[in-house]
Structures are given as C-alpha cells and as structure tokens.
Design a protein around this motif. Structure first.
Motif, PDB file in Angstrom:
ATOM      1  N   ALA A  79     -17.917  -5.806  -5.138  1.00 14.32           N
ATOM      2  CA  ALA A  79     -16.780  -6.626  -5.583  1.00 14.32           C
ATOM      3  C   ALA A  79     -15.488  -6.040  -5.027  1.00 14.32           C
ATOM      4  CB  ALA A  79     -16.730  -6.664  -7.109  1.00 14.32           C
ATOM      5  N   ALA A  80     -15.391  -4.687  -5.067  1.00 13.51           N
ATOM      6  CA  ALA A  80     -14.172  -4.042  -4.571  1.00 13.51           C
ATOM      7  C   ALA A  80     -14.022  -4.263  -3.068  1.00 13.51           C
ATOM      8  CB  ALA A  80     -14.211  -2.557  -4.883  1.00 13.51           C
ATOM      9  N   GLU A  81     -15.148  -4.212  -2.339  1.00 19.01           N
ATOM     10  CA  GLU A  81     -15.083  -4.436  -0.892  1.00 19.01           C
ATOM     11  C   GLU A  81     -14.612  -5.853  -0.595  1.00 19.01           C
ATOM     12  OE1 GLU A  81     -18.667  -1.386   0.312  1.00 19.01           O
ATOM     13  OE2 GLU A  81     -19.031  -3.539   0.432  1.00 19.01           O
ATOM     14  N   GLU A  82     -15.169  -6.804  -1.389  1.00 26.07           N
ATOM     15  CA  GLU A  82     -14.774  -8.195  -1.160  1.00 26.07           C
ATOM     16  C   GLU A  82     -13.288  -8.386  -1.467  1.00 26.07           C
ATOM     17  OE1 GLU A  82     -17.642 -10.516  -3.300  1.00 26.07           O
ATOM     18  OE2 GLU A  82     -19.166 -10.011  -1.814  1.00 26.07           O
ATOM     19  N   GLN A  83     -12.862  -7.732  -2.554  1.00 26.63           N
ATOM     20  CA  GLN A  83     -11.437  -7.781  -2.915  1.00 26.63           C
ATOM     21  C   GLN A  83     -10.581  -7.269  -1.767  1.00 26.63           C
ATOM     22  OE1 GLN A  83      -8.998  -8.014  -5.249  1.00 26.63           O
ATOM     23  NE2 GLN A  83     -10.138  -9.267  -6.663  1.00 26.63           N
ATOM     24  N   LEU A  84     -11.057  -6.155  -1.167  1.00 30.53           N
ATOM     25  CA  LEU A  84     -10.291  -5.524  -0.099  1.00 30.53           C
ATOM     26  C   LEU A  84     -10.198  -6.458   1.114  1.00 30.53           C
ATOM     27  CD1 LEU A  84      -8.913  -2.871   0.671  1.00 30.53           C
ATOM     28  CD2 LEU A  84     -11.020  -2.210   1.809  1.00 30.53           C
ATOM     29  N   ILE A  85     -11.337  -7.056   1.466  1.00 27.01           N
ATOM     30  CA  ILE A  85     -11.339  -7.967   2.614  1.00 27.01           C
ATOM     31  C   ILE A  85     -10.395  -9.138   2.345  1.00 27.01           C
ATOM     32  CG2 ILE A  85     -12.772  -9.590   3.942  1.00 27.01           C
ATOM     33  CD1 ILE A  85     -15.095  -7.598   3.448  1.00 27.01           C
ATOM     34  N   GLN A  86     -10.520  -9.669   1.103  1.00 20.94           N
ATOM     35  CA  GLN A  86      -9.658 -10.792   0.719  1.00 20.94           C
ATOM     36  C   GLN A  86      -8.192 -10.358   0.783  1.00 20.94           C
ATOM     37  OE1 GLN A  86     -10.374 -13.811   0.211  1.00 20.94           O
ATOM     38  NE2 GLN A  86      -8.891 -14.754  -1.158  1.00 20.94           N
ATOM     39  N   ALA A  87      -7.919  -9.138   0.254  1.00 18.95           N
ATOM     40  CA  ALA A  87      -6.537  -8.650   0.233  1.00 18.95           C
ATOM     41  C   ALA A  87      -6.015  -8.476   1.654  1.00 18.95           C
ATOM     42  CB  ALA A  87      -6.469  -7.327  -0.520  1.00 18.95           C
ATOM     43  N   GLN A  88      -6.874  -7.968   2.552  1.00 21.11           N
ATOM     44  CA  GLN A  88      -6.426  -7.768   3.931  1.00 21.11           C
ATOM     45  C   GLN A  88      -6.132  -9.110   4.598  1.00 21.11           C
ATOM     46  OE1 GLN A  88      -9.675  -5.386   5.262  1.00 21.11           O
ATOM     47  NE2 GLN A  88      -8.528  -3.478   5.028  1.00 21.11           N
ATOM     48  N   LYS A  89      -7.013 -10.091   4.298  1.00 20.45           N
ATOM     49  CA  LYS A  89      -6.791 -11.419   4.877  1.00 20.45           C
ATOM     50  C   LYS A  89      -5.458 -11.982   4.372  1.00 20.45           C
ATOM     51  CE  LYS A  89      -8.612 -15.328   3.314  1.00 20.45           C
ATOM     52  NZ  LYS A  89      -9.631 -16.248   2.837  1.00 20.45           N
ATOM     53  N   MET A  90      -5.268 -11.862   3.046  1.00 24.21           N
ATOM     54  CA  MET A  90      -4.042 -12.382   2.454  1.00 24.21           C
ATOM     55  C   MET A  90      -2.821 -11.659   3.017  1.00 24.21           C
ATOM     56  SD  MET A  90      -4.826 -14.774   0.648  1.00 24.21           S
ATOM     57  CE  MET A  90      -5.456 -15.545  -0.781  1.00 24.21           C
ATOM     58  N   ALA A 122      -9.265  -2.349 -12.947  1.00 22.95           N
ATOM     59  CA  ALA A 122      -8.047  -2.709 -12.219  1.00 22.95           C
ATOM     60  C   ALA A 122      -8.416  -3.146 -10.800  1.00 22.95           C
ATOM     61  CB  ALA A 122      -7.072  -1.534 -12.193  1.00 22.95           C
ATOM     62  N   VAL A 123      -9.321  -2.389 -10.159  1.00 19.20           N
ATOM     63  CA  VAL A 123      -9.747  -2.740  -8.795  1.00 19.20           C
ATOM     64  C   VAL A 123     -10.423  -4.109  -8.794  1.00 19.20           C
ATOM     65  CG1 VAL A 123     -11.400  -2.143  -6.990  1.00 19.20           C
ATOM     66  CG2 VAL A 123      -9.903  -0.383  -7.919  1.00 19.20           C
ATOM     67  N   ALA A 124     -11.244  -4.354  -9.822  1.00 24.06           N
ATOM     68  CA  ALA A 124     -11.998  -5.612  -9.858  1.00 24.06           C
ATOM     69  C   ALA A 124     -11.091  -6.841  -9.864  1.00 24.06           C
ATOM     70  CB  ALA A 124     -12.931  -5.624 -11.066  1.00 24.06           C
ATOM     71  N   VAL A 125      -9.907  -6.740 -10.466  1.00 19.64           N
ATOM     72  CA  VAL A 125      -9.015  -7.909 -10.479  1.00 19.64           C
ATOM     73  C   VAL A 125      -7.883  -7.766  -9.467  1.00 19.64           C
ATOM     74  CG1 VAL A 125      -9.534  -8.424 -12.883  1.00 19.64           C
ATOM     75  CG2 VAL A 125      -7.509  -7.077 -12.345  1.00 19.64           C
ATOM     76  N   GLY A 126      -7.914  -6.674  -8.699  1.00 16.39           N
ATOM     77  CA  GLY A 126      -6.891  -6.470  -7.668  1.00 16.39           C
ATOM     78  C   GLY A 126      -5.542  -6.052  -8.240  1.00 16.39           C
ATOM     79  N   ALA A 127      -5.549  -5.497  -9.467  1.00 16.76           N
ATOM     80  CA  ALA A 127      -4.273  -5.075 -10.070  1.00 16.76           C
ATOM     81  C   ALA A 127      -3.831  -3.748  -9.458  1.00 16.76           C
ATOM     82  CB  ALA A 127      -4.427  -4.943 -11.574  1.00 16.76           C
ATOM     83  N   GLY A 128      -2.530  -3.466  -9.611  1.00 18.72           N
ATOM     84  CA  GLY A 128      -1.939  -2.330  -8.911  1.00 18.72           C
ATOM     85  C   GLY A 128      -2.433  -0.962  -9.346  1.00 18.72           C
ATOM     86  N   TYR A 129      -2.720  -0.771 -10.610  1.00 17.21           N
ATOM     87  CA  TYR A 129      -3.057   0.562 -11.101  1.00 17.21           C
ATOM     88  C   TYR A 129      -3.796   0.444 -12.431  1.00 17.21           C
ATOM     89  CZ  TYR A 129       1.048  -0.692 -13.759  1.00 17.21           C
ATOM     90  OH  TYR A 129       1.924  -1.383 -14.547  1.00 17.21           O
ATOM     91  N   ALA A 130      -4.427   1.544 -12.842  1.00 15.94           N
ATOM     92  CA  ALA A 130      -5.093   1.562 -14.138  1.00 15.94           C
ATOM     93  C   ALA A 130      -3.998   1.655 -15.205  1.00 15.94           C
ATOM     94  CB  ALA A 130      -6.009   2.764 -14.215  1.00 15.94           C
ATOM     95  N   GLY A 131      -4.142   0.935 -16.302  1.00 19.45           N
ATOM     96  CA  GLY A 131      -3.113   1.011 -17.344  1.00 19.45           C
ATOM     97  C   GLY A 131      -3.117  -0.221 -18.234  1.00 19.45           C
TER      98      GLY A 131
END
Ligand SMILES: Nc1ncnc2c1ncn2[C@@H]1O[C@H](COP(=O)(O)OP(=O)(O)OP(=O)(O)O)[C@@H](O)[C@H]1O
Ligand SMILES: [Mg+2]
Length: 620
Positions: free
Chosen positions: A201-212, A361-370
């Motif tokens: 999920a994190a990898e997919e998030q990263l790919i999506q984030a890079q595309k965006m 936090a990573v799973a939803v693409g949020a900036g940091y844990a908190g």
C-alpha cells in the motif's frame, strides 16, 4: 579393535593355548590322559578366564563410550530442536510447516498473529482451507502440487507472492519462502510468510504521490503564469467597463471578457490547489460548525430524495487548515456524492479524532504520525469501478458528461488536503457506495480568523500604502487600483527598495507585498524585518503561489491576511480595509474576529452555476 574381532581373537587364542598345552603334556607323558593333561587343561582354563576378564573390561568400556555418544547426540538433537523453535519464535515472519498434502504440522506465534488462527486450531487442519478464499482453493492446490517436485529439487527453496485471507475475512498480501525436506521417510514443507499488505500500500501511495507530484509541477507552473496575466485582465477590465458603461454593445463585450476571466481564475485556482501551490491561510477550524453550515446549504439545494445524516463527535479537536478551501473541498465531495445518487440515497457526514502511528499516516499519505481530525463523506451511490479508483484524483479525469464536470474537483481536494499536511483515503464498492475520508492536522495554536465581510460594497481609504511587487505590469495595475480607492501609494520593485524607503523614514500605514519575488528577500522576509522594527505595522500579503509548507502555525503569512491572485478591485478594497481596521494587541498580534463560511460557500456555488451555464451555452 571392534568387539566382535576382540572376541574372535580371544576364542582363537584360547583354542591355541589349549591345543599347545595338550601337545606339550602328551610330549612329556606319552599317550593317555593323566595328571599332566589335567594340568594342561587347567592352565588353558586359567588363560580362558583371563581372556574372558579382558574381554569383559573392554566390552564395559566400549558400552560406556557408546552410551556417552548416544547421550551427546540426544543432547545435540534437543539443542537443535530448541534452537529451531527459538529461531521460529523470534523470526519476524510467520512460520508454517505442513506435510506434502498440506496438513499443518507446525504454526508459529507470528502465524497466529498474521492469520487469526491459533496453533491448536491450525495443527492438523488443511492449510489451504485455513488461508485461501473458497473460490481460489482448487487453483491453489493445483499450484501447490506443481510446486512440490520443484521444491524437492531446490535446496535453497522458492520465493513467491500469495494472496491469503485472515480469519476475519481481510485480505493479506504475503511474500512466502518455502523449502521441502525429507524427514524420516516423509516430506515436510517449511514456509516463512511475510505480510506485505502495508508495504505494498505504501509503495502504491508513493507511486501515486510521485505521479501527482510530476503532474502537479507542470500544472502549477502553468497556472502560476496564467494567474499573473489574469490579475492584469480582471483588474483592468473594470476600468474599461467603467469607461464604456454608456455604450451597451461594448459594455456587453467587456462583461463577456470579465466572465471569461473569472472562469479562467476559477480554473487556475483549482489547478493551483491540485499542484499544492495554492496560497493557503490556515486557521483553527471547528469542523463540526463548518459541516453544520454545509448541511444547511445542502438541505436547501439537494433533492429531498437524498437523506443527510450527521454523525459528529462532540469532542472533535480543532483542525488547522484553510477554511475557505476546506468548505470547497467538502462541498466538492458532497456534490460528487449527490451526482452518484441520481435516484436518491443517504449522505453521511462524520467527524472524529484519530491518532496515527507512522504506518497509518503512510497508509493515507498524511505528513507525519500524530493527531488528526477525520472527516468522512459517505454515500450510498453508484460506487467507483476498480479501474477508475486510481485515476479519480488526476486532473481532468471525469466520467460526467461534457459540461457536467471538469474533473478538477477531487484533484483540488487532494492537493488541498496534502498541502495542509493531511491525508485522504477512498473506499468504494460498485453498486453500494463510496466513502471519502480526509484527515487534517489537529490545530496546536490559535491563528487569525478572517473577518466576515460584505462582498458588494467597495470601501476605500486615505492611508499610505507601501506596495512591493516585482512584476511591472501587476505593480502598475495595483498602483492604479489603490489610487482609485483613494489611497496614497509608494511603489517598490523589490524588498531592497522597500527597505530603503522605510530606512529613509518615509511614513506609511500598511505594507502590501507579494510573497514570491525573484532574487533577494521574499515578501515574508521583508515583512519580518519591517514588523520587527514596527510591531504595529499592518501587513497584507498577496500571492498566486505558495512556496512554504502552509500547515505550520502562521504558515507563510505569519497570521497576516493574504490576498490571492488574481483578485478584483472589490477584494483588494475589502482586504485592505480588513488589514487596516483589524484590531491589534500591544504586541502587534491581530485579535481574532468571528468568521462565517457561508459567503465562501455561496461564492463557490455561484461560480459553479456560472460554469455550468457557461458550458451549456458553449455546447449549444
Ligand atoms: N462519490 C462518488 N461516487 C461515485 N463516483 C465518484 C464519486 N466521487 C467521484 N467520483 C468519480 O470520480 C470522478 C472525478 O471526480 P471529480 O470530482 O474530480 O470530477 P467531477 O465531479 O467529474 O467534475 P468536477 O468536480 O470538476 O465538477 C467523477 O467523474 C466520478 O466518476
Ligand atoms: Mg466533482
């Protein structure tokens, strides 16, 4: 010497001794059996006894040695079994051992955690039935049978990826590494299983984030340029409109240009939001209040077939985000939900507090844990087909007919949420509905809340304004506008020029500065320096482009108001009055005033309606 060899030699020696003793006795006494033979036999018996004792001692020694060896081997086996158990228990991955038909022989604590099945339940059960979804079982068994001979031939084992199900029905994506062993005439299969669901999920998030990110860079750059041009058009068109107001045909044309420029501004604003380059003014927001206002608006405008359900957590934290942008984002989600329920349904708005660890936090693409404030917008509509899910945030992706949607709604929501340091998640099931969940950072400190305002009335003033703008066209336009509002203007082309003017002791009441300026200090640094010398100095920022991370308290504007480009004369006038009239405390900090989201929402709806009718017109 071996025990059997020893005994054979002893018996042979005994035979030879007896024979020799008898021969010697016959040689001495001649034939017949007499005392000499008796002595010979006794002597040979004595030798036999000696040999037997010797053999017995040797046998005892070697028995002891064998027993010791056996004990050592048993200990080694126990040690090795304990070590294997320890390795299995401490391994990060789950361990499963089966026989060649898939019956479970061993099941580690990690396997219990991964699958939800306890060791007692698993041992003796069929591994395929425990871990594989019903429809996939026959195929899985076939693959297992095919893999078995390959496994036996590959001592280092085989790695593969497999989709399993948890006892509670959740899907687990796993990486498995398997070996086969011949043990006591039967084959056992050892498998280490690693859960990679989150990682994937994190990898997919990263790919999506890079595309965006890539699309965002491109869009942001273009939108920024357009914004500067539009600032000049939207500003000057009013002067033109004033001049031709007595000539109806020309007045109509100017009105058309003005409307087109407005649409252009709305479009670049969405694009900038998506590119996360929107100039944001984050503030503390009571999301429940904001949603209440939104619900009022939705109840008034949505079809009665759509039921609106509120599930607000009364103790929800204040969120830290741009109020106007958040209202538009939520309105976008609500309108999407409405469009997905043409025959009616239920729209549920929910708020609650969540505390995220790094993983969540990573799973939803949020900036940091908190700490985050969660806002959920759920509908019971058509749902989103799987193939579309990864494209819905792309700019201009829309399944709506021409004129009904620009495909920028979710791009804007995505960009806004990310720029605010939050995250977004979507769950959808075709035919059943969609749930969008956004996460906004919890507010830590208080910041300025913009005042409510009347958009219709233009109020000028007579104060002196130091106007810093590096783009000559925009500077000229603003100077004209400010003068037309009655203000005295000191124009400056850079921060350095502005500082020199201030150093001269020239009096002025307000610093009006662009944030992003080429070379030297930017507007924010300029304001920092000026406010340090004069805490009560009023500052109004302007920008079409935000460079700083905006979710830090105060953001790029230190709590001072920001006028987003492109802007109209009325907005300029209003923001100036707001800045000049804002009450400040002794330290120069603005005293917060109440704010209503209604004006923003209504403005947004008006723009949407204008776009809709514009699109309808253009299709005719
Ligand atoms: N709640 C929802 N249910 C079903 N599909 C949705 C939902 N929200 C979004 N979508 C799908 O995602 C697409 C993109 O949405 P987005 O809001 O970005 O654009 P749009 O609504 O088509 O146009 P715009 O928002 O610019 O008017 C939609 O066209 C639709 O196919
Ligand atoms: Mg939309």
């Amino acid at each position: 010497m071996k025990l059997s060899g020893l005994l054979t030699s002893a018996m042979a020696a005994q035979g030879v001794v007896t024979a020799v003793a008898l021969l010697v006795s016959y040689a001495v006494t001649g034939s017949g059996f007499g005392a000499a033979q008796m002595v010979a036999l006794l002597a040979s018996a004595a030798v036999a006894v000696l040999l037997a004792r010797l053999c017995a001692t040797r046998i005892a020694t070697s028995e002891k040695r064998i027993a010791a060896q056996l004990a050592e081997q048993a200990q080694a086996r126990t040690d090795s079994a304990q070590m294997t158990q320890a390795v299995i228990r401490t391994a990060l991955d789950a361990f499963v051992q089966t026989d060649d038909s898939g019956i479970v022989l061993e099941w580690s604590p990690q396997a219990e955690a991964l699958t939800g099945w306890s060791r007692t339940e698993a041992i003796g059960a069929d591994v395929v039935e425990l871990l594989v979804a019903e429809p996939q079982r026959p195929g899985f068994r076939q693959r297992m049978m095919r893999l078995l001979p390959e496994l036996s031939d590959t001592p280092i084992g085989i790695r593969f990826e497999v989709s399993l199900v948890h006892r509670n029905g959740d899907e687990i994506l796993a990486e498995a590494s398997s070996t086969a062993l011949r043990l006591g005439g039967r084959t056992v299969i050892n498998v280490f299983v690693k859960d990679v669901t989150q990682k994937r999920a994190a990898e997919e998030q990263l790919i999506q984030a890079q595309k965006m990110e890539a699309v965002g860079q491109l869009t942001g750059g273009i939108a920024h340029e357009f914004n500067n041009m539009l600032t000049v058009i939207t500003g000057t068109i009013e002067i033109l409109a004033d001049a031709v107001k007595d000539n109806p045909p020309l007045a109509t044309i100017t009105k058309l240009i003005s409307e087109a420029a407005d649409r252009g501004a709305a479009l670049t604003s969405s694009l900038l939001s998506f590119a996360r380059k929107q100039a944001l003014q984050p503030a503390e927001i009571d999301v429940n209040d904001l949603l209440e206002e939104l619900v009022k608006l939705l109840l008034a405008t949505f079809d009665k077939k759509i039921e609106i359900v509120r599930k607000f957590d009364g103790n929800v934290w204040l969120a830290f985000a741009d109020r106007g942008q958040l209202s538009s984002a939520l309105l976008n989600l609500a309108i999407n939900a409405r469009d997905a329920m043409p025959d009616g349904g239920r729209l549920t708005l929910r708020t609650r507090n969540v505390v995220f660890g790094v993983r969540e936090a990573v799973a939803v693409g949020a900036g940091y844990a908190g700490d985050y404030v969660e806002i959920e917008v759920a509908d019971t509509g058509t749902g989103i087909p799987q193939a579309h899910v990864e494209r819905i945030f792309d700019p201009f992706f829309s399944t709506k007919e021409v004129g009904k949607g620009t495909g920028l709604g979710l791009s804007m929501v995505f960009g806004f949420v990310k720029q605010s340091g939050g995250g977004i998640k979507v769950r959808s099931e075709e035919g059943h509905g969609t749930v969008f969940t956004i996460y906004l950072p919890k507010a830590e400190t208080s910041a300025l809340r913009p005042a409510s305002y009347d958009t219709r009335k233009i109020v000028g003033g007579t104060e002196t304004i130091l106007c810093v703008e590096d783009d000559p066209d925009v500077r000229q336009y603003v100077t004209v506008q400010l003068k037309s509002l009655g203000y005295k203007v000191i124009p400056a082309a850079s921060a350095t020029e502005a500082l020199a003017i201030a150093a001269d002791g020239t009096p002025f009441d307000l610093l009006f500065t662009d944030i992003v300026m080429a070379g030297g200090l930017n507007g924010r640094e300029l304001a920092d320096q000026m406010v340090a010398a004069r805490p009560s100095l009023r500052v109004l920022f302007t920008s079409g482009y935000a460079h700083d991370s905006q979710h830090t308290p105060g953001g790029a504007t230190m709590g001072a108001p920001l006028l987003t480009k492109p802007y109209r004369k009325a907005e300029l006038a209003r923001m100036l009055r707001r800045s000049l009239d804002t009450a400040v405390d002794a330290a120069g900090d603005a005293i917060p005033t109440p704010y209503s989201v209604q004006a923003d929402l209504e403005g947004f709806l008006r723009r949407q309606a204008a776009e809709d009718s514009g699109a309808t017109r253009s299709r005719k």
